[in-house]
Design an enzyme around this catalytic site. Structure first.
Site, PDB file in Angstrom:
ATOM      1  N   CYS A 149       7.707   4.059   5.972  1.00  0.00           N
ATOM      2  CA  CYS A 149       6.827   3.934   4.798  1.00  0.00           C
ATOM      3  C   CYS A 149       7.596   3.569   3.526  1.00  0.00           C
ATOM      4  CB  CYS A 149       6.065   5.225   4.581  1.00  0.00           C
ATOM      5  SG  CYS A 149       7.132   6.659   4.420  1.00  0.00           S
TER       6      CYS A 149
ATOM      7  N   CYS B 261       0.839  -1.201   0.000  1.00  0.00           N
ATOM      8  CA  CYS B 261       0.000   0.000   0.000  1.00  0.00           C
ATOM      9  C   CYS B 261       0.877   1.257   0.000  1.00  0.00           C
ATOM     10  CB  CYS B 261      -0.938  -0.024   1.204  1.00  0.00           C
ATOM     11  SG  CYS B 261      -2.155   1.290   1.225  1.00  0.00           S
TER      12      CYS B 261
HETATM   13  S1  SF4 Z   1       0.476   4.593   5.653  1.00  0.00           S
HETATM   14 FE1  SF4 Z   1       0.985   3.330   3.907  1.00  0.00          FE
HETATM   15  S2  SF4 Z   1      -0.196   1.426   4.299  1.00  0.00           S
HETATM   16 FE2  SF4 Z   1      -1.136   3.008   5.542  1.00  0.00          FE
HETATM   17  S3  SF4 Z   1      -2.809   3.828   4.268  1.00  0.00           S
HETATM   18 FE3  SF4 Z   1      -0.964   5.149   4.006  1.00  0.00          FE
HETATM   19  S4  SF4 Z   1      -0.016   4.372   2.177  1.00  0.00           S
HETATM   20 FE4  SF4 Z   1      -1.407   2.757   2.909  1.00  0.00          FE
END
Ligand code: SF4
Length: 249
Positions: A245, A137
């Protein structure tokens, strides 16, 4: 919000400022020649050095957790663009800070979004990818958009601080990222007290959640409230091994 809005796939079509290997060599030379001296400079001096030495476009990335870097850039790197990654999963308060930044520093903010909306991502990957595979993600919604939007820049500036987490304890002031761009971390040596002092002295925009138990703020599904005295980043991706991240690796 009066900010330029750009989607990652459109940003990825921009020419790569490092296409010429001679430019990458020049940037590496700057890092080797100036990195040690920059360690002893204050944030204003570091940004002024970047504005004077990079000889090309400079991007300042903002998480909107605070607006110290935006304010320092306005004062000491006035040609730099401010970059905000709007993942589609931010707290409304974070988007409100971004809107306030666009107003306070007019004509500076570029907001980049992922290729897919959250609904499109749900359709392609299954619902709530952030819960099942936060690494993927973040790759789709943070790492890829940042790589796309930084293509026109020779250098970028982050708000990383050594005090943020043990994983950031060795953050240098100047480094070369995996693309060959210079990456500057002018707040590397700052403490939380330094941040609070600068915010108060310059009457900066404050993210309200920083005063409500959220010392480290990312996307809403991956950010939890933290107990007083606990590791400030313990609320990020709580329940997962993940601690970063991927933007800074
Ligand atoms: S922190 Fe990373 S895993 Fe969580 S919603 Fe944002 S982009 Fe997605």
């Amino acid at each position: 919000m009066s900010a330029e809005l750009i989607r990652a796939d459109a940003a990825a079509a921009a020419p790569d400022a490092l296409a010429d290997p001679a430019i990458a060599r020049r940037l590496l030379g700057l890092a080797l020649d100036h990195g040690p001296a920059l360690e002893g400079m204050d944030a204003a001096g570091i940004l002024a050095w970047a504005a004077g030495h990079v000889r090309g476009p400079l991007a300042v990335t903002l998480s909107m957790q605070d607006t110290v870097l935006a304010d320092l850039a306005a004062r000491h790197a006035p040609e730099a663009d401010l970059i905000f990654l709007d993942t589609g999963y931010h707290f409304p308060e974070t988007l409100a800070v971004a809107a306030a930044v666009a107003e306070r520093y007019p004509g500076r903010l570029r907001t980049v979004t992922p290729e897919a909306t959250p609904a499109e991502q749900d359709a392609a990957e299954g619902p709530d990818l952030w819960a099942r595979d936060p690494g993927r993600c973040c790759a789709l919604r943070k790492v890829r958009p940042l790589a796309a939007v930084t293509r026109p820049y020779l250098a970028w500036v982050s708000g990383l601080k050594r005090c943020d987490a043990p994983t950031r304890a060795r953050t240098p002031v100047l480094e070369v990222d995996r693309t060959g761009r210079l990456k500057l971390n002018p707040l590397a040596a700052w403490t939380e007290a330094d941040v609070a002092r600068y915010i108060a002295e310059h009457e900066l925009i404050v993210h309200p959640l920083t005063r409500a138990g959220y010392p480290s703020i990312g996307c809403a599904p991956c950010t939890a409230r933290v107990a007083p005295g606990a590791d400030p980043r313990s609320g990020r991706w709580s329940g997962h091994e993940k601690t970063e991240c991927g933007l800074h690796t």
